[in-house]
Design an enzyme around this catalytic site. Sequence first.
Site: not given
Ligand code: IMP
Length: 431
Positions: A13, A16, A18, A40-41, A223, A298, A410-411
Amino acid sequence: MPAIVIVGAQWGDEGKGKIVDIYTERADMVVRFGGGPNAGHTLVVDHQKFVVRLVPSGILRQGTTCVLAQGMVIDPRSLVTELDELESRGIKTSGRLLVSDRAHVIFPYHVLVDGLREGEGKKDAIGTTKRGVGPCYEDKFARRGVPLGAFRDVQKLREMTQRALAEWSPVIRHLGGDVPRLDDVLAAIAPTRERIVPLLVDTQSLVERAVRARKNVVLEGAQGTLLDVDHGTYPFVTSSTPTAGGACVGAGVGPTRIDEVVGLVKAYTTRVGGGPFPTELHDEVGESIRKVGAEFGSVTGRPRRTGWLDLPALRYAVRVNGLDALAVTKLDVLTGLDAVKVCVAYDTSHGRTEDLPLDEFGTVTPVYQTFKGWTQPLGGARSMADLPREARAYLDFVEAKGECPFILVSVGPARDETILLRDPFGPQAAC
Ligand code: IMP
């Protein structure tokens, strides 16, 4: 033009969407190399908000080929829904999105198991996104997973699914769930087959050929470093390799073919799900960052945990990924705070350290350096000289202590609300 890997330097999060979108302005190809619908972007283009989960952000640029590579796990129903959403908003995807026939299929029983394990009030819950990502990777590494290529042959698909479901049945019962019928599982994904089969190709050779031809290729991470199954805050991690090495494995490009690795770092820190987070804020400052930064997942809508920037963690990300440059995001979110803190070290049971003590990360106490805040809005800044003195002092410190040069800051959420410090595709400055 080089092959560039873009990875998250924190817990995901980092904004990425943008940044990859800025890079893809001149990219021929954007490749996602790992993870699945857990990502989720969020993209804001012409005041329109787009959230993509599986499809790379490059889909919004007409001339860009988008690739979902074999390191990914793909829920066919999510993919089709996402394609429908994009098409309905005028974004053409046909002929522009190619999917690896070796990426693994997330089946409804993977989602079921993820949900049962993570159920309400479960003491040992990881806080996953409940999208079936972990159980699908379990199947892959147990060598009983189903690659998307099986969609081409109904009989083969049935046999492979039957075998995997048989392995999960006792687990589902043990977790108190109802084992789904094979026919129901297959019926649930059947309508997606005719949409997905035409998209399937050998993406490894496609991507590798593009890299060899010196096309503009962006390998887009999902991630973040501290969620990496090998290098993150295990077991509170995802089940893939979001670090830069994962780009080589997941897309099938040798490390010597990568020209630059860029890390994304938010001007503060967030984390979703469980696990240690030493610089977490539990006060109104943390609440304000969450509100101003719209820090809600997201994918799941969960409120993100918020806290100060952690420099030992950032330096760790610089090393683990071999970062050449850092892109700083969401600096504007800190505007209006009286003071901005940054963690420079930790106090541990063995004394003070500036390294990342992953083994005792849950019990360390952060040591902070405090900077004066600023009140001027930053959205109009296009060079560092446009920033308030206090914001610059903060950034200068982070750049020096992070041990990696900035490429952009980024601002604001819009494409042009960006301070570009050098050409993203130009010659790089070594860390
Ligand atoms: P999983 O990937 O759904 O198995 O989740 C494992 C851990 O990774 C959890 O703490 C989720 O919140 C975190 N996580 C997975 N994908 C994202 C992402 O795109 N952004 C932030 N945290 C993520």
